[in-house]
Design a protein around this motif. Structure first.
Motif, PDB file in Angstrom:
ATOM      1  N   ALA A   1      -7.948  13.647  -3.155  1.00 16.71           N
ATOM      2  CA  ALA A   1      -7.758  14.880  -2.391  1.00 16.71           C
ATOM      3  C   ALA A   1      -6.521  14.802  -1.506  1.00 16.71           C
ATOM      4  CB  ALA A   1      -9.006  15.165  -1.543  1.00 16.71           C
ATOM      5  N   ASP A   2      -6.301  13.645  -0.876  1.00 14.62           N
ATOM      6  CA  ASP A   2      -5.139  13.491  -0.003  1.00 14.62           C
ATOM      7  C   ASP A   2      -3.835  13.590  -0.782  1.00 14.62           C
ATOM      8  OD1 ASP A   2      -6.752  13.197   2.201  1.00 14.62           O
ATOM      9  OD2 ASP A   2      -6.652  10.992   2.232  1.00 14.62           O
ATOM     10  N   THR A   3      -3.804  12.928  -1.948  1.00 14.61           N
ATOM     11  CA  THR A   3      -2.598  12.985  -2.773  1.00 14.61           C
ATOM     12  C   THR A   3      -2.352  14.388  -3.290  1.00 14.61           C
ATOM     13  OG1 THR A   3      -2.812  10.667  -3.464  1.00 14.61           O
ATOM     14  CG2 THR A   3      -1.495  12.100  -4.876  1.00 14.61           C
ATOM     15  N   ALA A   4      -3.423  15.055  -3.707  1.00 14.52           N
ATOM     16  CA  ALA A   4      -3.301  16.431  -4.195  1.00 14.52           C
ATOM     17  C   ALA A   4      -2.742  17.341  -3.108  1.00 14.52           C
ATOM     18  CB  ALA A   4      -4.659  16.942  -4.674  1.00 14.52           C
ATOM     19  N   ALA A   5      -3.237  17.169  -1.890  1.00 12.92           N
ATOM     20  CA  ALA A   5      -2.761  17.994  -0.776  1.00 12.92           C
ATOM     21  C   ALA A   5      -1.269  17.751  -0.526  1.00 12.92           C
ATOM     22  CB  ALA A   5      -3.567  17.694   0.483  1.00 12.92           C
ATOM     23  N   ASP A   6      -0.848  16.492  -0.598  1.00  8.19           N
ATOM     24  CA  ASP A   6       0.569  16.160  -0.399  1.00  8.19           C
ATOM     25  C   ASP A   6       1.436  16.787  -1.491  1.00  8.19           C
ATOM     26  OD1 ASP A   6      -0.075  14.695   1.836  1.00  8.19           O
ATOM     27  OD2 ASP A   6      -0.010  12.736   0.819  1.00  8.19           O
ATOM     28  N   VAL A   7       0.965  16.695  -2.721  1.00  6.16           N
ATOM     29  CA  VAL A   7       1.725  17.243  -3.850  1.00  6.16           C
ATOM     30  C   VAL A   7       1.848  18.758  -3.725  1.00  6.16           C
ATOM     31  CG1 VAL A   7       1.633  17.667  -6.338  1.00  6.16           C
ATOM     32  CG2 VAL A   7       1.204  15.372  -5.448  1.00  6.16           C
ATOM     33  N   ILE A   8       0.750  19.416  -3.415  1.00  5.57           N
ATOM     34  CA  ILE A   8       0.766  20.876  -3.291  1.00  5.57           C
ATOM     35  C   ILE A   8       1.685  21.318  -2.157  1.00  5.57           C
ATOM     36  CG2 ILE A   8      -0.654  22.872  -2.653  1.00  5.57           C
ATOM     37  CD1 ILE A   8      -2.930  21.534  -4.274  1.00  5.57           C
ATOM     38  N   ALA A   9       1.649  20.596  -1.034  1.00  3.93           N
ATOM     39  CA  ALA A   9       2.537  20.921   0.081  1.00  3.93           C
ATOM     40  C   ALA A   9       4.003  20.776  -0.340  1.00  3.93           C
ATOM     41  CB  ALA A   9       2.233  20.010   1.266  1.00  3.93           C
ATOM     42  N   ARG A  10       4.292  19.746  -1.118  1.00  2.00           N
ATOM     43  CA  ARG A  10       5.664  19.529  -1.599  1.00  2.00           C
ATOM     44  C   ARG A  10       6.096  20.666  -2.525  1.00  2.00           C
ATOM     45  NH1 ARG A  10       7.578  14.164  -5.099  1.00  2.00           N
ATOM     46  NH2 ARG A  10       9.751  14.818  -5.478  1.00  2.00           N
TER      47      ARG A  10
ATOM     48  N   ASP B   1       0.835  -1.206   0.000  1.00  2.00           N
ATOM     49  CA  ASP B   1       0.000   0.000   0.000  1.00  2.00           C
ATOM     50  C   ASP B   1       0.868   1.253   0.000  1.00  2.00           C
ATOM     51  OD1 ASP B   1      -2.300  -1.507   0.011  1.00  2.00           O
ATOM     52  OD2 ASP B   1      -2.610  -1.368   2.181  1.00  2.00           O
ATOM     53  N   GLU B   2       1.952   1.201   0.736  1.00  4.55           N
ATOM     54  CA  GLU B   2       2.862   2.353   0.784  1.00  4.55           C
ATOM     55  C   GLU B   2       3.480   2.615  -0.588  1.00  4.55           C
ATOM     56  OE1 GLU B   2       6.932   3.873   3.071  1.00  4.55           O
ATOM     57  OE2 GLU B   2       5.875   2.076   3.770  1.00  4.55           O
ATOM     58  N   LEU B   3       3.858   1.560  -1.285  1.00  4.70           N
ATOM     59  CA  LEU B   3       4.435   1.710  -2.625  1.00  4.70           C
ATOM     60  C   LEU B   3       3.416   2.280  -3.615  1.00  4.70           C
ATOM     61  CD1 LEU B   3       6.462  -1.616  -2.864  1.00  4.70           C
ATOM     62  CD2 LEU B   3       7.403   0.709  -2.709  1.00  4.70           C
ATOM     63  N   LYS B   4       2.193   1.802  -3.519  1.00  3.32           N
ATOM     64  CA  LYS B   4       1.142   2.309  -4.409  1.00  3.32           C
ATOM     65  C   LYS B   4       0.878   3.787  -4.149  1.00  3.32           C
ATOM     66  CE  LYS B   4      -1.137  -2.218  -4.716  1.00  3.32           C
ATOM     67  NZ  LYS B   4      -2.329  -2.995  -4.313  1.00  3.32           N
ATOM     68  N   LYS B   5       0.865   4.140  -2.860  1.00  5.92           N
ATOM     69  CA  LYS B   5       0.646   5.544  -2.495  1.00  5.92           C
ATOM     70  C   LYS B   5       1.812   6.403  -2.985  1.00  5.92           C
ATOM     71  CE  LYS B   5      -1.075   9.086  -0.036  1.00  5.92           C
ATOM     72  NZ  LYS B   5      -0.013  10.079  -0.104  1.00  5.92           N
ATOM     73  N   ALA B   6       3.023   5.908  -2.828  1.00  4.93           N
ATOM     74  CA  ALA B   6       4.199   6.646  -3.276  1.00  4.93           C
ATOM     75  C   ALA B   6       4.181   6.838  -4.785  1.00  4.93           C
ATOM     76  CB  ALA B   6       5.473   5.919  -2.850  1.00  4.93           C
ATOM     77  N   ASP B   7       3.742   5.798  -5.495  1.00  4.38           N
ATOM     78  CA  ASP B   7       3.669   5.910  -6.955  1.00  4.38           C
ATOM     79  C   ASP B   7       2.600   6.905  -7.375  1.00  4.38           C
ATOM     80  OD1 ASP B   7       4.474   4.922  -9.649  1.00  4.38           O
ATOM     81  OD2 ASP B   7       2.357   4.364  -9.714  1.00  4.38           O
ATOM     82  N   ALA B   8       1.453   6.885  -6.696  1.00  2.00           N
ATOM     83  CA  ALA B   8       0.382   7.839  -7.003  1.00  2.00           C
ATOM     84  C   ALA B   8       0.864   9.265  -6.753  1.00  2.00           C
ATOM     85  CB  ALA B   8      -0.856   7.540  -6.160  1.00  2.00           C
ATOM     86  N   ASP B   9       1.598   9.462  -5.662  1.00  5.25           N
ATOM     87  CA  ASP B   9       2.148  10.785  -5.361  1.00  5.25           C
ATOM     88  C   ASP B   9       3.122  11.231  -6.446  1.00  5.25           C
ATOM     89  OD1 ASP B   9       0.670  10.864  -3.068  1.00  5.25           O
ATOM     90  OD2 ASP B   9       2.350  10.506  -1.696  1.00  5.25           O
TER      91      ASP B   9
END
Length: 267
Positions: free
Chosen positions: A90-99, A50-58
């Motif tokens: 939404a969660d991924t978008a928030a992470d990307v924008i913060a980065r 799950d962590e790898l999938k999330k990292a790839d989506a990010d």
């Protein structure tokens, strides 16, 4: 638990397929592959997968965002909407924008300042309209708006407002001097110049028609109205004719004076 049994490159550069226990499991980017040191023989539990999938989506969302930024600066709202429209969570978008913000690629305050700097030079829009446009783009912080608008200096405001008023004035060839002034004022207000702004330059505008120019404007408007209302009966014709000229700012004396000299043109 599952073991990585194969890693194969996709046709798309920088993308790889991960196989667990001889079965295709999920794709990852080269960045994720390197970051997590993925290779054959590594055992992954469900949490790791799950962590790898999330990292790839990010990573994919981040690259998408960088591409969107490559054309011009974006506000947080614009980026959020763009990523949502491309099915980014939404969660991924928030992470990307913060980065992106941490890296200095996104800054709503700088966006607002750049927007005002550019548009006050390239357009004749006033401060109020530019502020509204920034709000539509997602700049809601009043401090950011006020800070950006400080760049719209008085000299530029007077120059832009004067130029816009003169353009509108010159286009209204078939209106009276008074009506042309009203058109110019309305245009300025529509374009974002408020009362205090107008006071800086309105009195200095050359909004005067000499008698010959006023007569020429009246004749132009009257001839056009006469052609338009000629099919009507005389009573209706004259009534609508006069109303049309009054709407253009001419008074009764001017209209009746023109009729006395050109009544035959309405036959």
């Amino acid at each position: 638990m599952a073991t990585i049994t194969k890693i194969s490159a996709q046709k798309r550069p920088g993308r790889y397929n991960i196989f667990l226990d001889e079965q295709y499991a999920f794709p990852v980017s080269e960045e994720v592959l390197i970051k997590y040191g993925l290779r054959k023989g590594i055992v992954l539990d469900e949490a790791a997968q799950d962590e790898l999938k999330k990292a790839d989506a990010d990573t994919q969302a981040y690259q998408l965002a960088l591409s969107y930024l490559s054309y011009q600066l974006r506000t947080v709202k614009e980026m959020t909407d763009y990523l949502r429209d491309h099915d980014v969570s939404a969660d991924t978008a928030a992470d990307v924008i913060a980065r992106l913000q941490k890296q200095g690629y996104m800054d709503d305050g700088e966006y607002a300042r750049a927007y005002i700097r550019t548009n006050m030079r390239l357009s004749l829009k006033g401060p109020a309209v530019l502020a509204q446009e920034l709000k539509r783009r997602g700049i809601r912080d009043q401090n950011q708006l006020e800070d950006a608008l400080l760049q719209y200096d008085q000299a530029t405001l007077i120059e832009n407002g004067t130029k816009l008023a003169q353009q509108v004035w010159q286009r209204q060839h078939n209106l009276s001097g008074y009506a042309r002034q009203q058109k110019a004022r309305q245009a300025l207000q529509t374009k974002g110049y408020r009362g205090d702004d107008l006071q800086l330059f309105w009195a200095d505008l050359d909004f005067e028609l000499d008698a010959e120019e006023e007569d020429s404007a009246l004749t132009l408007a009257a001839q056009k109205a006469a052609r338009h209302y000629r099919p009507l009966t005389e009573r209706k014709q004259l009534q609508k004719f006069k109303q049309a000229l009054m709407r253009k700012g001419f008074n009764f004396d001017q209209i009746n004076g023109w009729l006395d000299e050109h009544l035959d043109e309405l036959d």
